[in-house]
Design a protein around this motif. Structure first.
Motif, short mmCIF file in Angstrom:
data_model
loop_
_atom_site.label_atom_id
_atom_site.label_comp_id
_atom_site.label_asym_id
_atom_site.label_seq_id
_atom_site.Cartn_x
_atom_site.Cartn_y
_atom_site.Cartn_z
N CYS A 1 -17.85 -6.31 47.97
CA CYS A 1 -18.38 -6.41 46.56
C CYS A 1 -17.38 -6.75 45.52
CB CYS A 1 -19.41 -5.12 46.52
SG CYS A 1 -18.10 -3.59 45.87
N GLY B 1 -16.95 -5.04 42.90
CA GLY B 1 -16.41 -4.02 42.28
C GLY B 1 -17.13 -3.88 40.80
N CYS B 2 -17.11 -2.56 40.38
CA CYS B 2 -17.61 -2.45 38.95
C CYS B 2 -17.30 -1.26 38.40
CB CYS B 2 -19.16 -2.71 39.17
SG CYS B 2 -20.11 -0.90 39.97
N ARG C 1 -18.31 1.55 38.91
CA ARG C 1 -18.40 2.79 39.60
C ARG C 1 -17.34 2.99 40.64
NH1 ARG C 1 -23.66 4.73 40.42
NH2 ARG C 1 -23.02 5.42 42.79
N THR C 2 -16.32 1.85 40.37
CA THR C 2 -15.09 2.07 41.41
C THR C 2 -13.89 2.09 40.52
OG1 THR C 2 -14.97 -0.43 41.14
CG2 THR C 2 -15.92 0.49 43.28
N CYS D 1 -19.27 1.15 46.88
CA CYS D 1 -19.75 2.46 46.74
C CYS D 1 -21.06 2.40 47.35
CB CYS D 1 -20.11 2.69 45.15
SG CYS D 1 -21.34 2.00 44.50
N VAL E 1 -24.12 2.23 46.33
CA VAL E 1 -25.25 1.42 45.68
C VAL E 1 -25.53 0.35 46.87
CG1 VAL E 1 -26.41 -0.10 43.96
CG2 VAL E 1 -24.92 1.88 43.26
N ASN E 2 -24.73 -0.49 46.99
CA ASN E 2 -25.00 -1.51 48.01
C ASN E 2 -24.36 -1.25 49.34
OD1 ASN E 2 -27.08 -2.87 46.59
ND2 ASN E 2 -25.26 -4.06 45.52
S1 SF4 Z 1 -22.42 -0.71 42.35
FE1 SF4 Z 1 -20.92 -0.47 44.26
S2 SF4 Z 1 -21.46 -1.88 45.79
FE2 SF4 Z 1 -21.98 -2.63 43.78
S3 SF4 Z 1 -20.39 -3.81 42.87
FE3 SF4 Z 1 -20.30 -1.73 42.07
S4 SF4 Z 1 -18.85 -0.81 43.50
FE4 SF4 Z 1 -19.73 -2.54 44.58
#
Ligand code: SF4
Length: 423
Positions: A309, A311-312, A314-315, A355, A357-358
């Motif tokens: 992924c 990353g966003c 949440r990381t 994380c 989520v996905n």
């Molecule tokens: S929400 Fe979780 S799975 Fe989606 S990009 Fe962010 S870290 Fe990755």
């Protein structure tokens, strides 16, 4: 009405491949229904035998199935049979293509061992000779190909387009009541330059099964238009490439966009990414990007790819980027060995997600995937194998533990690895 009543999901995937005549380039078939071939070109001085052998071997090891080398003068032509011999001695049987401009007819005549060592001659109809010499010099190269049983690529190029043909078509166009834009005439000149030269080669006696054609331009939309026309008007095997694609991401994006559209339409039998390397950069990038394009589009599989992924927020750590990069590099480095010890491993799918989520969903779609803990999540990383949760990793050794699980999975599914190569 059901939500799915009008849905048609049967059409996923590329169009049916454009039917072309198969051409053998040494042991490699191009066209005629063969898998799309990846090729590349050296940037060493061909007269420098050591450097050229080393680069050809590197390109071949990276997966280039055909390698083109420049043959621009006597010293280069004299080096070609020695390069072939040295490659054979180290077990590298990748076919070599000689890139000739201006004096190819003379070099092939003066250096018969060079003519014999090459699997294909690339000639550019725009600079094979001019005026009365053009036809004679073109014929000489084609006759050499016939004599040695070699294939020929007739490679027109936007930057060296046959000016006599272009001028002729421009004059014809100007005399029309409603002349077409100059760009359309230039594209037509590219198409005609390649097709008329191929017809001429056939008249001289070269079989159609020995001809590959290309018509490279540097603009994405022009390239698509030119190749659509070539495919519509002929069944020659087609070599695709965006010429002078450029450096870095620009070259990769432009080549992928142009070639991706054409390949999706079933057009193209062999591809090259003409990327400009950074000074001292790795030439094998053009091979890797060509392979990744074919693999991501579902045409061929070369190496297990790691889905990750982006990353966003949440990381908060870089653990998952490091792990995704580490796993991909480790797989790439191990592949030359695994190709023989683990047949089929190139189809492996690995997922490294950031994380919850996905992460679990994507990991379940992969053969083996890990969902790392995001911000605020418990420090645990579930690992999914063949769609089922297999184990949860914890602690400072998550990365090493996941790598060990990947090795175990590969060993179990594709055969026992030579660990010295894998680690
Ligand atoms: S929400 Fe979780 S799975 Fe989606 S990009 Fe962010 S870290 Fe990755």
């Amino acid at each position: 009405m059901s939500l799915l009543a009008e849905a048609d999901h049967t059409k996923s995937g590329p169009a049916v491949r454009h039917r072309t005549v198969g051409v053998m380039i040494g042991p490699v078939q191009v066209g005629g229904g063969a898998p799309i071939v990846v090729q590349s070109m050296t940037n060493t001085d061909t007269a420098d035998i050591d450097a050229t052998v080393a680069q050809v071997a590197r390109l071949a090891r990276a997966g280039s199935e055909i390698v083109r080398i420049t043959v621009d003068r006597d010293e280069a032509a004299a080096a070609v049979p020695k390069i072939r011999e040295r490659l054979d001695r180290i077990g590298c049987d990748v076919p070599l293509v000689g890139d000739f401009h201006y004096i190819g007819h003379k070099l092939l005549d003066d250096h018969p061992a060079c003519a014999e060592a090459l699997a294909k001659y690339r000639i550019n109809p725009g600079n094979v000779g001019f005026k009365d010499k053009k036809d004679r010099q073109f014929s000489m190269i084609v006759e050499k190909a016939i004599q040695h049983g070699k294939a020929v690529r007739i490679g027109a190029n936007w930057g060296s387009l046959d000016q006599e043909l272009l001028t002729h078509l421009m004059d014809l166009n100007a005399a029309q009541p409603a002349p077409l834009p100059a760009g359309a005439i230039t594209r037509e000149a590219m198409v005609q330059s390649a097709l008329l030269s191929a017809e001429r080669a056939i008249e001289i006696g070269l079989p159609k099964e020995s001809i590959v054609i290309s018509a490279k331009v540097s603009n994405v939309q022009d390239l698509i238009a030119v190749y659509r026309e070539l495919a519509r008007r002929s069944d020659y095997a087609l070599h695709l490439g965006l010429t002078e694609a450029g450096m870095g991401s620009k070259g990769i994006v432009a080549s992928s966009a142009a070639l991706g559209v054409l390949l999706q339409e079933g057009i193209g039998d062999t591809i090259r990414f003409s990327l400009t390397p950074e000074p001292g950069g790795d030439r094998t990038l053009e091979v890797k990007t060509a392979q990744e394009l074919l693999q991501t589009m579902g045409f061929r599989t070369f190496v297990p790819l790691v889905a990750a992924c982006p990353g966003c927020g949440r990381t908060t750590s870089t653990v998952f980027q490091e792990l995704a990069g580490d796993i991909q590099r480790w797989i790439d480095a191990s592949m030359p060995e695994w190709k023989t010890t683990h047949p089929g491993v190139e189809e492996l799918n690995v997922a490294v997600m950031g994380c919850i989520v996905n992460g679990p969903g994507e990991s379940k779609h992969a053969d083996i995937g890990i969902s790392l803990p995001g911000t605020g999540e418990a420090p645990a990383a579930p690992v999914f194998i063949d769609g089922k949760k297999a184990v949860t990793l914890r602690g400072a050794t998550i990365a090493a533990d996941f790598k060990a699980l990947v090795v175990e999975y590969i060993d179990r599914r594709y055969g026992k690895a030579d660990r010295s190569a894998a680690e």
